[in-house]
Design a protein around this motif. Structure first.
Motif, PDB file in Angstrom:
ATOM      1  N   UNK A  74       0.876  -1.167   0.000  1.00 47.77           N
ATOM      2  CA  UNK A  74       0.000   0.000   0.000  1.00 47.77           C
ATOM      3  C   UNK A  74       0.915   1.220   0.000  1.00 47.77           C
ATOM      4  N   UNK A  75       0.922   1.944  -1.094  1.00 50.37           N
ATOM      5  CA  UNK A  75       1.791   3.113  -1.229  1.00 50.37           C
ATOM      6  C   UNK A  75       1.185   4.067  -2.251  1.00 50.37           C
ATOM      7  N   UNK A  76       1.620   5.339  -2.253  1.00 53.93           N
ATOM      8  CA  UNK A  76       1.081   6.302  -3.226  1.00 53.93           C
ATOM      9  C   UNK A  76       1.176   5.769  -4.648  1.00 53.93           C
ATOM     10  N   UNK A  77       0.213   6.099  -5.465  1.00 52.15           N
ATOM     11  CA  UNK A  77       0.136   5.555  -6.814  1.00 52.15           C
ATOM     12  C   UNK A  77       0.403   6.620  -7.855  1.00 52.15           C
ATOM     13  N   UNK A  78       1.044   6.183  -8.928  1.00 52.56           N
ATOM     14  CA  UNK A  78       1.278   7.050 -10.087  1.00 52.56           C
ATOM     15  C   UNK A  78       0.151   6.797 -11.076  1.00 52.56           C
ATOM     16  N   UNK A  79      -0.598   7.845 -11.396  1.00 51.60           N
ATOM     17  CA  UNK A  79      -1.711   7.702 -12.335  1.00 51.60           C
ATOM     18  C   UNK A  79      -1.537   8.664 -13.497  1.00 51.60           C
TER      19      UNK A  79
END
Length: 349
Positions: free
Chosen positions: A70-75
């Protein structure tokens, strides 16, 4: 100044003002940009966790074991990775911006439809899933079992979150410029796998059509140079010249993806690979993608046998034979049986 000149000046001023306004609107994060985002989404009515990038939240909710990380996502903004209402809230903003957005049910997972609750024969449900709450796939639709009475089952084919408004708390951490990170971010929206990737510029030989200098010039009719009228002569259109090709070396910007065993047998990857990689090529402005399948050398019995049989043919001496006997013993193969089969094969030739 005439009325026409005044009208022209007014139109020019309006056009310049419109262009200036468009330029102002285009500042900040825009569609097509890649951003790193942290967020947590919950249903408005009962605070049920829908999705999160926060490991602490995942642990508190008891879902930390449901995916690898669970970690920040690149979108990619505008690629459908996030609900439109959330993206619209930070488009035009800057890294560091945060906010809370409520996505209405109709824009999230849809309104609840009573017509999607249907009665089916219990025989159509696998025995292991014949219980209230069991998940089933029938006629290409996914649903969950509500009740089973006798040989009939009530199955709800609505999305589990249908009818729920969803609230997003988000923060834009940064804008991602590195294209390998962008590629990893896009693929992570489909697969929870850490894939090795790289971008290289390759020189590739391609067949290019040779355009004739006369291709753009229409053939003109030819007349005989005499006093009498003559019919114009045209080239014989029935004889089409064969297209000519030549080999040229061109540069191709290529994304290489090392395909892990986990990805190789993923059903979504096998079914949607072309569309997913096509989207990658378009959004990252690449020429092509190469998926590399890596096979290591740790073969099983057959791999070992291949090496052993090669050694037997080479006459490597007593030490080699002892090693072969040990490997055959490990593989539960009798050396005498192998030798006998080889002798029979030689005799039959």
């Amino acid at each position: 100044m005439t009325d026409d000149e005044a009208e022209t000046d007014a139109d020019t001023t309006e056009t310049e003002e419109s262009a200036a306004a468009d330029e102002t609107e285009a500042t900040g994060i825009q569609e097509g940009d890649f951003v790193r985002l942290s967020y947590t989404a919950r249903t408005v009515e009962n605070d049920q966790l829908v999705d999160t990038t926060d490991e602490e939240v995942a642990e508190e909710e008891g879902v930390a074991d449901q995916q690898e990380s669970f970690e920040p996502r690149v979108i990619a903004v505008g690629a459908g990775h996030l609900f439109d209402a959330v993206e619209e809230d930070f488009i035009g903003g800057e890294p560091g911006d945060s906010g809370t957005v409520t996505v209405p049910a109709v824009e999230a997972f849809g309104e609840y439809d009573e017509g999607e609750v249907r009665t089916v024969s219990a025989d159509r449900i696998p025995e292991d899933d014949r219980y209230p709450g069991g998940h089933v796939d029938i006629d290409g639709q996914h649903g969950h079992v509500e009740t089973i009475i006798g040989g009939r089952a009530r199955v709800d084919f609505n999305h589990p979150l249908a009818g729920a408004d969803v609230e997003y708390d988000y923060e834009v951490l940064d804008v991602v410029e590195d294209r390998v990170e962008q590629a990893k971010g896009m693929l992570s929206m489909y697969f929870d796998a850490d894939l090795d990737m790289r971008i290289e510029t390759d020189e590739v030989e391609e067949e290019q059509l040779v355009e004739s200098e006369d291709d753009d010039e229409e053939s003109e009719p030819e007349f005989e140079d005499d006093d009498e009228e003559s019919e114009p002569e045209f080239e014989d259109d029935d004889e089409e010249s064969e297209p000519e090709f030549e080999t040229e070396t061109v540069e191709k910007e290529t994304l290489y993806i090392e395909q892990s065993p986990q990805l190789q047998f993923d059903q979504q990857w096998m079914m949607g690979k072309q569309q997913i990689l096509g989207d990658l090529i378009d959004r990252l402005d690449l020429d092509r993608v190469v998926v590399e399948e890596v096979i290591d050398g740790s073969g099983g019995m057959m791999g070992g046998m291949g090496g052993m049989m090669g050694g037997m043919g080479g006459g490597g001496g007593e030490a080699d034979m002892e090693a072969i006997e040990e490997e055959l013993a490990d593989a539960d193969v009798d050396l005498d049986d192998v030798t006998e089969e080889l002798d029979e094969a030689d005799a039959s030739e």
